[in-house]
Design a protein around this motif. Structure first.
Motif, PDB file in Angstrom:
ATOM      1  N   ARG A  88       0.868  -1.193   0.000  1.00  0.00           N
ATOM      2  CA  ARG A  88       0.000   0.000   0.000  1.00  0.00           C
ATOM      3  C   ARG A  88       0.900   1.238   0.000  1.00  0.00           C
ATOM      4  NH1 ARG A  88      -3.925  -0.608   4.811  1.00  0.00           N
ATOM      5  NH2 ARG A  88      -5.209   0.846   3.627  1.00  0.00           N
ATOM      6  N   PRO A  89       1.508   1.530  -1.146  1.00  0.00           N
ATOM      7  CA  PRO A  89       2.529   2.594  -1.229  1.00  0.00           C
ATOM      8  C   PRO A  89       2.018   3.961  -0.784  1.00  0.00           C
ATOM      9  CG  PRO A  89       2.295   1.447  -3.346  1.00  0.00           C
ATOM     10  CD  PRO A  89       1.270   0.877  -2.436  1.00  0.00           C
ATOM     11  N   GLU A  96       1.829  -6.898 -10.612  1.00  0.00           N
ATOM     12  CA  GLU A  96       1.324  -5.647 -10.016  1.00  0.00           C
ATOM     13  C   GLU A  96       1.790  -5.504  -8.579  1.00  0.00           C
ATOM     14  OE1 GLU A  96      -2.879  -5.233 -10.472  1.00  0.00           O
ATOM     15  OE2 GLU A  96      -2.721  -5.435 -12.650  1.00  0.00           O
ATOM     16  N   ARG A 127       4.275  -2.699  -7.037  1.00  0.00           N
ATOM     17  CA  ARG A 127       3.829  -1.838  -5.927  1.00  0.00           C
ATOM     18  C   ARG A 127       4.894  -1.810  -4.837  1.00  0.00           C
ATOM     19  NH1 ARG A 127      -1.478  -3.720  -6.281  1.00  0.00           N
ATOM     20  NH2 ARG A 127      -1.366  -4.981  -4.396  1.00  0.00           N
ATOM     21  N   ASP A 163       6.964   1.268  -6.469  1.00  0.00           N
ATOM     22  CA  ASP A 163       6.194   2.382  -5.910  1.00  0.00           C
ATOM     23  C   ASP A 163       6.576   2.643  -4.456  1.00  0.00           C
ATOM     24  OD1 ASP A 163       5.042   2.268  -8.394  1.00  0.00           O
ATOM     25  OD2 ASP A 163       3.247   1.211  -7.724  1.00  0.00           O
ATOM     26  N   SER A 164       6.746   1.576  -3.671  1.00  0.00           N
ATOM     27  CA  SER A 164       7.074   1.810  -2.260  1.00  0.00           C
ATOM     28  C   SER A 164       8.523   2.246  -2.080  1.00  0.00           C
ATOM     29  CB  SER A 164       6.741   0.587  -1.400  1.00  0.00           C
ATOM     30  OG  SER A 164       5.362   0.603  -1.109  1.00  0.00           O
ATOM     31  N   SER A 194      11.165  -4.522 -11.684  1.00  0.00           N
ATOM     32  CA  SER A 194      10.562  -3.755 -10.581  1.00  0.00           C
ATOM     33  C   SER A 194      11.652  -3.148  -9.692  1.00  0.00           C
ATOM     34  CB  SER A 194       9.608  -4.634  -9.764  1.00  0.00           C
ATOM     35  OG  SER A 194      10.308  -5.661  -9.081  1.00  0.00           O
TER      36      SER A 194
END
Ligand SMILES: NC(=O)c1ccc[n+]([C@@H]2O[C@H](COP(=O)([O-])OP(=O)(O)OC[C@H]3O[C@@H](n4cnc5c(N)ncnc54)[C@H](OP(=O)(O)O)[C@@H]3O)[C@@H](O)[C@H]2O)c1
Length: 291
Positions: free
Chosen positions: A39-40, A72, A76, A80-81, A128
């Motif tokens: 949950r970035p 995905e 994330r 993203d995090s 990633s």
């Protein structure tokens, strides 16, 4: 100095926590339970809350094959995090060391990869992590990025522990001999991280142990050394096989030896050869009663 370690329950994070504590450095360890990288959108604030002088980001999605099925989630966590960690650190003027991987390279080279060599990941995990590096650099150009490879330690799951388990159960092990790299013991990586943060060294760095091995070489040495140290080893033989005989969902670089030229000069001590550190790890595991 206060250091925040993410992925503190993982192989490297765990060992780094021990090293920092032994060096009398104030340390906070967090993992998925405290801050979920899936949950970035919550990550920057969760990092900034601690206001640590240094954040060492060891938290990552590390399941190379499974990443092909759930890209995905891997993006994330690893892209993203990682960027969100950098944003959190930037918000209060802290310093960041981001851990990355040899899997950002495609393995097409036949001489050790230097920090400035071109990335070309072969799979979702590598892609990633590469995009994570790029996000970190974009937010915090002065961040420290440490790429390592073939990580193993006393804590957590890794190739050494898998080989020890299989060698206790089977007469023969088959291991691929056409992927070449260098193992890295968490104890030695943690020492390198300590040197990087104490000396405040920005930029990209490569670190593994010294030497070169195939997974077959590594497995053979694990079995020989474990037997010598009194581990319950049944396997009489380690047989080399080509990767084509052991298909995996994710492609892996055929050659991913990382050049230590830059970090050797900074460390100012001899980086142990991988065989030496493997012996140290097996002795530590045995001393802890985990034969
Ligand atoms: N292992 C290797 O061979 C290797 C090679 C090159 C580079 N690296 C890099 O080295 C670093 C450390 O790797 P490692 O071997 O120590 O990996 P690891 O043992 O798998 O540890 C990764 C840590 O990240 C945590 N994590 C996973 N998903 C998370 C989430 N959604 N939110 C928060 N935390 C989460 C894990 O927690 P859970 O235990 O709860 O999953 C674990 O504590 C990573 O950046 C990795 O990419 C590893």
């Amino acid at each position: 100095m206060k250091v925040l370690v993410t992925g503190a329950a993982g192989q490297l994070g765990w060992e780094l926590m021990l090293k920092l504590l032994a060096a009398d450095i104030a340390v906070i360890g967090i993992d998925r339970g405290e801050l979920d990288f899936a949950r970035p959108e919550h990550v920057a604030a969760g990092i900034a809350d601690h206001r640590a002088e240094w954040v060492v980001n060891c938290g990552a999605y590390t399941q190379v094959d499974r990443a092909e099925e759930e890209p995905e989630l891997a993006f994330r966590i690893n892209r993203d995090s990682a960027r969100a960690v950098a944003e959190g650190v930037k918000s209060y003027g802290g310093r960041l060391l981001q851990v990355s991987t040899d899997f950002i390279f495609d393995g097409g080279q036949s001489h050790p990869y230097r920090e400035e060599d071109a990335a070309n990941p072969l799979g979702v995990y590598g892609q990633s992590k590469w995009e994570g590096e790029q996000g970190v650099r974009a937010v915090l150009p002065e961040a420290t990025i440490l790429r390592t490879a073939w990580v193993y330690g006393e804590h957590g799951h890794n190739f050494v522990k898998t080989m020890l388990r299989l060698a206790a159960e089977r007469d023969e092990l088959t291991v691929v001999d056409d992927q070449i790299g260098t193992p890295a013991w968490t104890g030695d990586i943690a020492d390198a991280i300590l040197a990087l943060i104490k000396g405040d060294h920005p930029g990209t760095w490569h670190f593994t142990n010294e030497g070169v091995a195939s997974w077959y070489d590594f497995a053979q040495e694990i079995v020989i050394m474990a037997r010598r140290l009194g581990y319950p080893i049944k396997a009489r033989y380690v047989r080399p096989i080509p990767s084509a005989d052991f298909p995996t969902p994710a492609a892996r670089p055929a050659y991913s030896v990382l050049s230590k030229q830059k970090i050797r000069a900074m460390l100012g001590y001899d980086i142990p050869h991988w065989r030496q550190s493997l012996t140290a790890m097996l002795k530590a595991l045995a001393a802890a009663g985990n034969k």
